[in-house]
Design a protein around this motif. Structure first.
Motif, short mmCIF file in Angstrom:
data_model
loop_
_atom_site.label_atom_id
_atom_site.label_comp_id
_atom_site.label_asym_id
_atom_site.label_seq_id
_atom_site.Cartn_x
_atom_site.Cartn_y
_atom_site.Cartn_z
N ILE A 178 -8.84 8.22 7.30
CA ILE A 178 -9.34 7.86 5.97
C ILE A 178 -9.45 9.08 5.07
O ILE A 178 -9.02 9.06 3.91
N GLU A 179 -9.99 10.16 5.61
CA GLU A 179 -10.16 11.38 4.81
C GLU A 179 -8.81 11.96 4.38
O GLU A 179 -8.64 12.42 3.25
N THR A 180 -7.83 11.91 5.28
CA THR A 180 -6.48 12.40 4.96
C THR A 180 -5.88 11.60 3.80
O THR A 180 -5.31 12.18 2.86
N TRP A 181 -6.01 10.28 3.87
CA TRP A 181 -5.49 9.44 2.80
C TRP A 181 -6.22 9.70 1.48
O TRP A 181 -5.60 9.77 0.41
N SER A 182 -7.54 9.85 1.55
CA SER A 182 -8.33 10.10 0.34
C SER A 182 -7.94 11.42 -0.31
O SER A 182 -7.86 11.52 -1.53
N ASN A 183 -7.69 12.43 0.50
CA ASN A 183 -7.30 13.73 -0.04
C ASN A 183 -5.89 13.70 -0.62
O ASN A 183 -5.58 14.40 -1.59
N LYS A 184 -5.04 12.89 -0.02
CA LYS A 184 -3.66 12.80 -0.52
C LYS A 184 -3.61 12.10 -1.88
O LYS A 184 -2.83 12.48 -2.76
N TYR A 185 -4.47 11.09 -2.04
CA TYR A 185 -4.47 10.30 -3.28
C TYR A 185 -5.78 10.54 -4.04
O TYR A 185 -6.60 9.63 -4.18
N ARG A 186 -5.92 11.74 -4.52
CA ARG A 186 -7.12 12.08 -5.29
C ARG A 186 -7.03 11.49 -6.69
O ARG A 186 -5.95 11.19 -7.20
N THR A 187 -8.19 11.37 -7.32
CA THR A 187 -8.23 10.82 -8.68
C THR A 187 -7.60 11.78 -9.67
O THR A 187 -6.88 11.38 -10.58
N THR A 244 -26.00 -17.93 -5.99
CA THR A 244 -25.32 -16.73 -6.49
C THR A 244 -23.83 -16.88 -6.24
O THR A 244 -23.42 -17.67 -5.38
N PRO A 245 -23.01 -16.13 -6.97
CA PRO A 245 -21.60 -16.10 -6.59
C PRO A 245 -21.44 -15.41 -5.24
O PRO A 245 -22.26 -14.55 -4.87
N THR A 246 -20.43 -15.78 -4.50
CA THR A 246 -20.08 -15.04 -3.29
C THR A 246 -19.26 -13.82 -3.70
O THR A 246 -18.40 -13.92 -4.59
N VAL A 247 -19.54 -12.69 -3.06
CA VAL A 247 -18.83 -11.46 -3.39
C VAL A 247 -18.06 -10.96 -2.17
O VAL A 247 -18.65 -10.73 -1.10
N ILE A 248 -16.75 -10.84 -2.32
CA ILE A 248 -15.90 -10.22 -1.30
C ILE A 248 -15.63 -8.79 -1.76
O ILE A 248 -15.18 -8.56 -2.88
N HIS A 249 -15.89 -7.83 -0.88
CA HIS A 249 -15.72 -6.42 -1.24
C HIS A 249 -14.68 -5.80 -0.30
O HIS A 249 -14.81 -5.88 0.92
N ILE A 250 -13.64 -5.19 -0.91
CA ILE A 250 -12.52 -4.63 -0.13
C ILE A 250 -12.30 -3.17 -0.50
O ILE A 250 -11.71 -2.87 -1.56
N PRO A 251 -12.75 -2.22 0.34
CA PRO A 251 -12.49 -0.80 0.08
C PRO A 251 -11.00 -0.47 0.30
O PRO A 251 -10.39 -0.98 1.24
N LEU A 252 -10.45 0.38 -0.53
CA LEU A 252 -9.01 0.70 -0.44
C LEU A 252 -8.65 1.31 0.90
O LEU A 252 -7.79 0.81 1.63
N PHE A 253 -9.27 2.44 1.23
CA PHE A 253 -8.97 3.13 2.50
C PHE A 253 -10.04 2.75 3.52
O PHE A 253 -11.24 2.93 3.27
N ASN A 254 -9.61 2.27 4.67
CA ASN A 254 -10.55 1.78 5.67
C ASN A 254 -9.99 1.98 7.07
O ASN A 254 -8.84 2.40 7.24
N ILE A 282 3.96 6.40 -4.47
CA ILE A 282 3.64 5.10 -5.08
C ILE A 282 3.93 3.97 -4.09
O ILE A 282 3.10 3.08 -3.87
N THR A 283 5.11 4.01 -3.47
CA THR A 283 5.49 2.97 -2.52
C THR A 283 4.53 2.93 -1.34
O THR A 283 4.09 1.86 -0.90
N GLU A 284 4.17 4.11 -0.83
CA GLU A 284 3.28 4.21 0.32
C GLU A 284 1.89 3.66 -0.01
O GLU A 284 1.30 2.90 0.78
N LEU A 285 1.37 4.01 -1.18
CA LEU A 285 0.03 3.55 -1.57
C LEU A 285 0.01 2.04 -1.81
O LEU A 285 -0.96 1.35 -1.45
N MET A 286 1.08 1.51 -2.39
CA MET A 286 1.16 0.07 -2.60
C MET A 286 1.13 -0.68 -1.27
O MET A 286 0.49 -1.72 -1.14
N GLU A 287 1.80 -0.13 -0.28
CA GLU A 287 1.82 -0.77 1.04
C GLU A 287 0.43 -0.76 1.68
O GLU A 287 -0.01 -1.78 2.24
N VAL A 288 -0.26 0.37 1.56
CA VAL A 288 -1.60 0.47 2.16
C VAL A 288 -2.56 -0.49 1.48
O VAL A 288 -3.34 -1.19 2.14
#
Length: 616
Positions: free
Chosen positions: A565-574, A547-557, A584-590
């Protein structure tokens, strides 16, 4: 005679090439010949990159690596950009063969691929993108002109056109009219891009296996079924594999709307869209009134001077009346009488009916009684028809039965649109009526079915019989584009999955594993410790046999966000207004930390993929 299998492969390849040259449909579990050529050359770049990283191997052992960007609206757009910037700084970007995205990640891809060979100058391209998406939005007049162009420019208008103009432009801050197929020869030094959507009808057929639809600069088609058409011809009408009626290739703004059209659940998105439509046309009607004022101002005919003066005075008094909270209708009638324009009165009545119709739909979605709006519509339509009998639905809405109420207002709206279309078949009322009809029928991404009337047993019958197909955001089915890179002919060895999803940070990789098991597609087993669901780490590796190897990287961790994590998720809602420059700058850094913190682990897995391929 030569080897029969080689002859068969050669014949199939030549046949596919002829189809590609003619712009007809291609049915084959092979890559487009130009993609094959690209992969051959790109692997040379990957080989050189591996040498620089001190990962030594033969050219045959170079792994095919795919980078996936999940959906997630502007969070995914910005997150993918931040991740790519760090991959570049880590010297890993040139190891990527394919870049595939869903929803918001495709917004980032569309911005990147505007720039020829963007990966060679990513810092400059990044700054340009950030300046744009943190700057002013698209001018209203330009958005209106684009909507008009979409409406009159093709056979099938849908909510995707509306979403492109009213929503996507708010986030990407531009109207990109470039065509995807035109980008093909501009990106020899970049990963091969794959945009993904799903076939709505195909998804709803439980017996069918392949709703996944991919769009590249070369071709568009069903990833697992193996049925494709050249991207420049996607949307044109075909009959038995031959082009019957040409339609213009979709532009990049429309493609971004097609891929990224789901930012909330059904009812919420309907409320949001109805309100957007109402606001848009309120503004449009105001502009129409100003244009009427402008026509008067430009009138060189001296004999109309007195009338113009009267109209101008009435317009001033109308504005004063509204500011004082009083009824301006008498002044409005005076203006219309002066101008002697009977159509203006009709247009205003049509405008009122449509506004009431939008408000009725909003009322039902909010569980409120729309009967007063219904009476207003009936009264206005009675005036429009000169008192003639009109066939209106009379069934009273039962708001306690939400589903029945939705069905009732759906039929009501369709009937109203049918009646209005017979009187108002001119701009802008024709497009407004069409939008209302698309809303109640929930029509998204409608295109001609390029497989119509083909005779091929390898294609599911549902795809051969329909005249049109509807395409929508892949996030409605699975929020990551795994199946675009799991095509057997792409021979992917390593998948790096960047997950920008809201909610469960492992849903996409779990769903991919379950679906692959069902479809008998090689994929590693996915086991997530229960405690990690609430507190995910920043790097997971899933391996299997063959099988292919799968690397999985969640954004907020827990690594880049700690206990917040919850604070970041609430700040950057869909589903929220466009991000500020600081956000934008802050999210790019994270997002970038997920790459920079794991550079050595990524190198380790790339090296492992090289060794595994070398042993096979």
């Amino acid at each position: 005679m030569g080897n029969p299998s080689i002859l068969q492969d050669y014949t199939r390849t030549m046949s596919a090439s002829k189809l590609q040259e003619s712009g007809e449909v291609r049915i084959a579990h092979t890559l487009h010949t130009k993609e094959d050529e690209f992969v051959f050359e790109r692997r040379k770049t990957v080989f050189q990159s591996l040498q620089e990283l001190k990962i030594y191997c033969s050219e045959d052992a170079v792994p095919n690596i795919a980078l996936l960007g999940s959906g997630g609206g502007q969070r995914a757009m910005v997150g993918l950009l931040g991740s790519l910037v760090q991959l570049d700084k880590a010297g890993l970007l040139d190891c990527i063969l394919y870049l595939s995205g869903v929803s918001g990640s495709t917004w980032c891809m569309a911005s990147l691929y505007q720039e020829p060979d963007w990966s060679t100058k990513l810092e400059t391209v990044k700054n340009k993108i950030i300046r744009r998406i943190s700057g002013p939005g698209v001018r209203w007049g330009n958005a209106l002109a684009k909507l008009k162009k979409y409406y009159y420019g093709k056979d099938h208008f849908s909510l995707t056109d509306v979403w492109a103009v009213m929503i996507v432009t708010e986030y990407v801050k531009e109207i990109d009219e470039c065509k995807l197929s035109d980008q093909w020869d501009q990106h020899n030094k970049d990963p091969f891009p794959i945009y993904t959507v799903i076939d709505k009808q195909y998804k709803q057929c439980k017996d069918e296996k392949d709703p996944w639809f991919e769009i590249s600069p070369l071709e568009a088609g069903y990833s697992l079924t193996g049925a494709f058409v050249e991207t420049s011809s996607f949307g044109s009408q075909f009959d038995n594999g031959s082009k019957k009626k040409l339609q213009d290739e979709m532009d990049m703004l429309y493609l971004q709307a097609l891929c990224g059209s789901v930012l909330a659940d059904g009812d919420e998105i309907r409320k949001f869209l109805w309100q957007k439509i109402k606001d848009f046309f309120e503004h449009l009607f105001h502009i129409m009134q100003l244009e009427m004022f402008d026509e008067i101002r430009k009138d060189p005919n001296a004999s109309h001077a007195e009338n113009s003066y009267q109209v101008l005075m009435d317009l001033v008094n109308m504005n004063l009346t509204v500011l004082n909270g009083k009824d301006p209708s008498a002044l409005d009638q005076s203006i219309r009488k002066t101008l002697n324009d009977p159509n203006a009165s009709h247009a205003e009545k049509c405008y009122q009916v449509l506004m009431d119709l939008v408000d009725m739909n909003l009322a039902v979605l909010n569980g409120k009684d729309p009967s007063a709006l219904d009476q207003s519509i009936r009264k206005t339509l009675n005036e429009l028809s000169g008192g003639k009998h009109m066939d209106f639905p009379t069934e009273k809405l039962n708001l306690t039965d939400k589903q029945a109420a939705k069905l009732c207002i759906k039929q009501y709206t369709k009937d109203m649109c049918h009646n209005l279309r017979s009187w108002f078949s001119f701009w802008p009322f024709d497009v407004w009526i069409s939008i209302c009809r698309c809303m109640v029928q929930w029509i998204w991404g409608r295109k001609y079915d390029f497989l119509q009337n083909m005779n091929d047993e390898s294609i599911p019958s549902t795809l051969l019989k329909s005249e049109t197909r509807d395409y929508e955001d892949t996030g409605l089915f699975m929020n990551s584009p795994y199946f675009s890179v799991l095509r057997k002919e792409r021979n992917i060895d390593l998948i790096i999955s960047l997950d920008f999803s809201d909610g469960d940070p492992f849903m996409t990789v779990r769903e991919a594993a379950e679906m692959c098991e069902k479809l008998k597609i090689p994929f590693p087993e996915v086991n997530i410790p229960s405690e990690d669901v609430e507190k995910p780490k920043d790097f997971y590796v899933f391996k299997g046999t063959n099988t292919p190897t799968v690397i999985h990287i969640p954004l907020f961790n827990v690594v880049n966000c700690g206990d917040d994590i919850e604070t970041w998720s609430n700040k950057y809602r869909t589903f929220q207004v466009p991000y500020s420059a600081e956000m934008i700058t802050e999210l790019m850094e994270v997002a970038g930390k997920n790459i920079s913190n794991n550079r050595e682990k990524l190198l380790e897995q790339i090296g492992a993929a090289v060794r595994q391929k070398g042993h096979n």
